[in-house]
Write an enzyme that holds these catalytic residues in place. Structure first.
Site, PDB file in Angstrom:
ATOM      1  N   PRO A  32      35.323  35.102  29.854  1.00 36.96           N
ATOM      2  CG  PRO A  32      36.294  36.337  28.110  1.00 36.96           C
ATOM      3  CD  PRO A  32      35.163  35.391  28.416  1.00 36.96           C
ATOM      4  CB  CYS A  79      43.540  49.271  62.684  1.00 40.35           C
ATOM      5  SG  CYS A  79      43.392  51.053  62.680  1.00 40.35           S
ATOM      6  CD  GLU A  80      42.484  43.374  59.464  1.00 42.11           C
ATOM      7  OE1 GLU A  80      43.093  42.421  58.943  1.00 42.11           O
ATOM      8  OE2 GLU A  80      41.263  43.494  59.447  1.00 42.11           O
ATOM      9  CE1 TYR A 124      41.256  35.189  46.248  1.00 35.19           C
ATOM     10  CE2 TYR A 124      41.527  37.459  45.519  1.00 35.19           C
ATOM     11  CZ  TYR A 124      40.716  36.382  45.820  1.00 35.19           C
ATOM     12  OH  TYR A 124      39.361  36.516  45.684  1.00 35.19           O
ATOM     13  NE  ARG A 127      42.443  36.707  37.087  1.00 37.37           N
ATOM     14  CZ  ARG A 127      42.355  36.760  38.424  1.00 37.37           C
ATOM     15  NH1 ARG A 127      42.861  37.780  39.065  1.00 37.37           N
ATOM     16  NH2 ARG A 127      41.770  35.794  39.103  1.00 37.37           N
ATOM     17  N   GLY A 152      38.934  32.325  32.852  1.00 37.39           N
ATOM     18  CA  GLY A 152      40.109  31.869  33.583  1.00 37.39           C
ATOM     19  C   GLY A 152      41.462  32.215  33.006  1.00 37.39           C
ATOM     20  NE  ARG A 204      42.967  39.890  42.290  1.00 40.78           N
ATOM     21  CZ  ARG A 204      44.161  39.479  41.996  1.00 40.78           C
ATOM     22  NH1 ARG A 204      45.169  40.320  41.942  1.00 40.78           N
ATOM     23  NH2 ARG A 204      44.383  38.215  41.730  1.00 40.78           N
ATOM     24  CE1 TYR A 215      36.511  38.307  39.631  1.00 36.43           C
ATOM     25  CE2 TYR A 215      38.614  38.212  38.473  1.00 36.43           C
ATOM     26  CZ  TYR A 215      37.300  37.810  38.616  1.00 36.43           C
ATOM     27  OH  TYR A 215      36.774  36.902  37.722  1.00 36.43           O
TER      28      TYR A 215
HETATM   29  N1  LLP Z   1      33.079  31.871  34.853  1.00 40.54           N
HETATM   30  C1  LLP Z   1      32.904  31.393  36.105  1.00 40.54           C
HETATM   31  C2  LLP Z   1      31.895  30.363  36.333  1.00 40.54           C
HETATM   32  C3  LLP Z   1      33.689  31.886  37.170  1.00 40.54           C
HETATM   33  O1  LLP Z   1      33.508  31.398  38.394  1.00 40.54           O
HETATM   34  C4  LLP Z   1      34.660  32.888  36.919  1.00 40.54           C
HETATM   35  C5  LLP Z   1      35.474  33.441  38.002  1.00 40.54           C
HETATM   36  C6  LLP Z   1      34.798  33.360  35.596  1.00 40.54           C
HETATM   37  C7  LLP Z   1      33.997  32.820  34.592  1.00 40.54           C
HETATM   38  C8  LLP Z   1      35.780  34.425  35.227  1.00 40.54           C
HETATM   39  O2  LLP Z   1      37.087  34.018  35.430  1.00 40.54           O
HETATM   40  P1  LLP Z   1      38.294  34.978  34.971  1.00 40.54           P
HETATM   41  O3  LLP Z   1      38.292  35.014  33.463  1.00 40.54           O
HETATM   42  O4  LLP Z   1      38.041  36.313  35.539  1.00 40.54           O
HETATM   43  O5  LLP Z   1      39.490  34.335  35.528  1.00 40.54           O
HETATM   44  N2  LLP Z   1      38.485  37.326  43.125  1.00 40.54           N
HETATM   45  C9  LLP Z   1      39.494  36.485  42.523  1.00 40.54           C
HETATM   46  C10 LLP Z   1      39.009  35.809  41.258  1.00 40.54           C
HETATM   47  C11 LLP Z   1      37.767  34.972  41.449  1.00 40.54           C
HETATM   48  C12 LLP Z   1      37.279  34.322  40.185  1.00 40.54           C
HETATM   49  C13 LLP Z   1      35.958  33.670  40.382  1.00 40.54           C
HETATM   50  N3  LLP Z   1      35.357  33.100  39.230  1.00 40.54           N
HETATM   51  C14 LLP Z   1      40.756  37.322  42.277  1.00 40.54           C
HETATM   52  O6  LLP Z   1      40.752  38.503  42.597  1.00 40.54           O
HETATM   53  O7  LLP Z   1      41.749  36.791  41.801  1.00 40.54           O
END
Ligand code: LLP
Length: 421
Positions: A276, A346-347, A318, A278, A239, A314, A375
């Protein structure tokens, strides 16, 4: 910091000119930097130095085999959320005891595959899922290692679609019911209850929500231990956010996150896991696209590029910001221009940026979307029958296509025609 930098006015990926890759593979494409992946993984690993820990890369962010192999070689574990991701992790050579299985809806088939192929732990999200894991484990005559994901009811202060730690979200069991659920888990002989899991959301740009959640986990650890559970592992989720808009964002660094983790949980003597995605992948990748036309609208200019929402969803999904930069920098003194940057789908939703001021471009110029490594490719689709775009991995002065662009024929031939047609 990443390894996409200008040299003499042209963008390089490590030691390779991005324009050279574009000339060979065509546009659009994703381009990743090995050095950036490695650097980001190490930042987390070092941030938890001095603790017994495992960094489990959340491979949902970018799951190409070449990326997984790059990280696995550094000792990374993997956080997987589907049977497909589990299979990918295994195919990349990640040992089962370095794979954690997250996700709210694990099926019996997925549980079976993980128990037979090897798994570090399941992060259990509900009581029915706990019962299913117990059942499959008993059938196989093994004990399934589990943590239970608790929902701490903490506001992650991020986009609603990627916040997961509030009670209204579908994730985890309410922390208020944890003692009861752990007692039930301990009574099931197919389970080995080893710890607690928490993940409150993605793209967090402050440490405070993490701290609140981890303090609750620390307290719960002590309560559960007093109840007789041998809590020895804490999975802290992922996160941590990245600076998408470099000019005005500076989220906390992994080292600051790590210090906070040690401060809130270090005294418990538990093995720590983090997931992690992202931060490891985001700034390790760019999407490169070509300008098709510059179109004069009534009150604005549209930059129409060959990348579209199906390639990078994205912004449409979002309202996410991505810095968009020219592959060849403007000459000093050149006037900037302002564009709505759009794809050919086409959107009207196929808009990457509105009123974006950058150096002037013309047809055939290349632009790069920064922070597209996480992502990006994994969320792509073939909407409008646009084949999935290739992925390229750079290492020093070499590059390789790690997923080729399918031909139209390959795309079409995946369809099958029923007998009656
Ligand atoms: N662990 C779990 C249980 C998760 O659900 C997620 C992300 C992570 C770890 C990794 O989180 P990160 O470090 O990447 O923030 N598609 C969206 C993001 C969806 C995240 C879903 N879960 C975007 O493009 O922003």
């Amino acid at each position: 910091m990443d390894h996409f930098l200008y040299r003499d006015g042209t963008l390089f990926a490590e030691d390779v000119p991005v324009a050279e890759i574009a000339a060979q593979v065509g546009t659009p494409f994703y381009c990743y930097s090995t050095a950036t992946f490695e650097r980001h993984f190490r930042l987390f690993d070092e941030a938890l130095e001095g603790t017994d820990h495992l960094v489990c890369y959340a491979m949902k962010a970018a799951s190409n085999q070449a990326i997984l192999k790059t990280l696995a070689a550094l000792g990374a574990g993997m956080d997987v959320v589907s049977g497909g991701e589990y299979a990918r992790a295994k195919a990349a050579g990640v040992p089962g005891d370095r794979i954690v299985f997250s996700g709210v809806g694990k099926t019996c088939e997925e549980i079976h595959a993980a128990l037979t192929g090897g798994i570090r732990q399941f992060n259990v999200e509900s009581e029915p899922e706990m019962a299913a894991i117990n059942q499959v484990a008993l059938e196989l005559g093994v004990k399934a290692p589990i943590t239970i994901r608790v929902n701490p009811d903490v506001d992650a202060k991020t986009h609603a679609k990627i916040a997961t730690g509030k009670s209204e979200n579908k994730f985890g069991i309410p922390i208020s019911r944890a003692r009861e659920v752990y007692a039930h888990a301990a009574s099931l002989s197919g389970l080995d209850v080893i710890g607690i899991d928490v993940h409150i959301g993605s793209q967090l740009t402050q440490l405070e929500p993490f701290r609140l959640a981890y303090e609750k986990v620390a307290e719960l650890t002590e309560t559960l231990r007093a109840d007789g559970h041998n809590i020895r592992r804490l999975d802290l989720g992922g996160g941590l956010g990245i600076p998408y808009e470099r000019s005005n964002e500076a989220p906390p660094l992994p080292v600051e996150y790590g210090a906070m983790v040690k401060e809130t949980l270090g005294h418990l003597g538990c093995e720590l896991e983090i997931e992690p995605g992202r931060l490891i992948a985001g700034n390790a990748g760019i999407m490169v696209s070509k300008v098709i036309y510059v179109k004069e609208g009534e009150d604005r200019q549209f930059m129409i590029i060959d990348g579209a929402m199906n390639d990078l969803i994205r912004p449409a999904m979002y309202e996410a910001h991505h810095d968009i930069i020219p592959v060849v920098e403007a000459a000093p003194g050149e006037e900037p221009a302002t564009y709505d940057i759009v794809g050919p789908v086409c959107e009207s939703g196929d808009t990457f940026a509105k009123g974006r001021t950058m150096s002037e471009v013309k047809a055939d110029d290349l632009v790069a979307f920064r922070s597209a490594g996480a992502y990006g490719a994994v969320m792509a689709s073939e909407y409008n029958s646009r084949p999935l775009i290739p992925e390229v991995l750079v290492k020093d002065d070499q590059f390789a296509v790690i997923r080729p662009r399918p031909t139209f024929e390959e795309m079409i031939n995946r369809d099958t025609i029923p007998e009656w047609l």
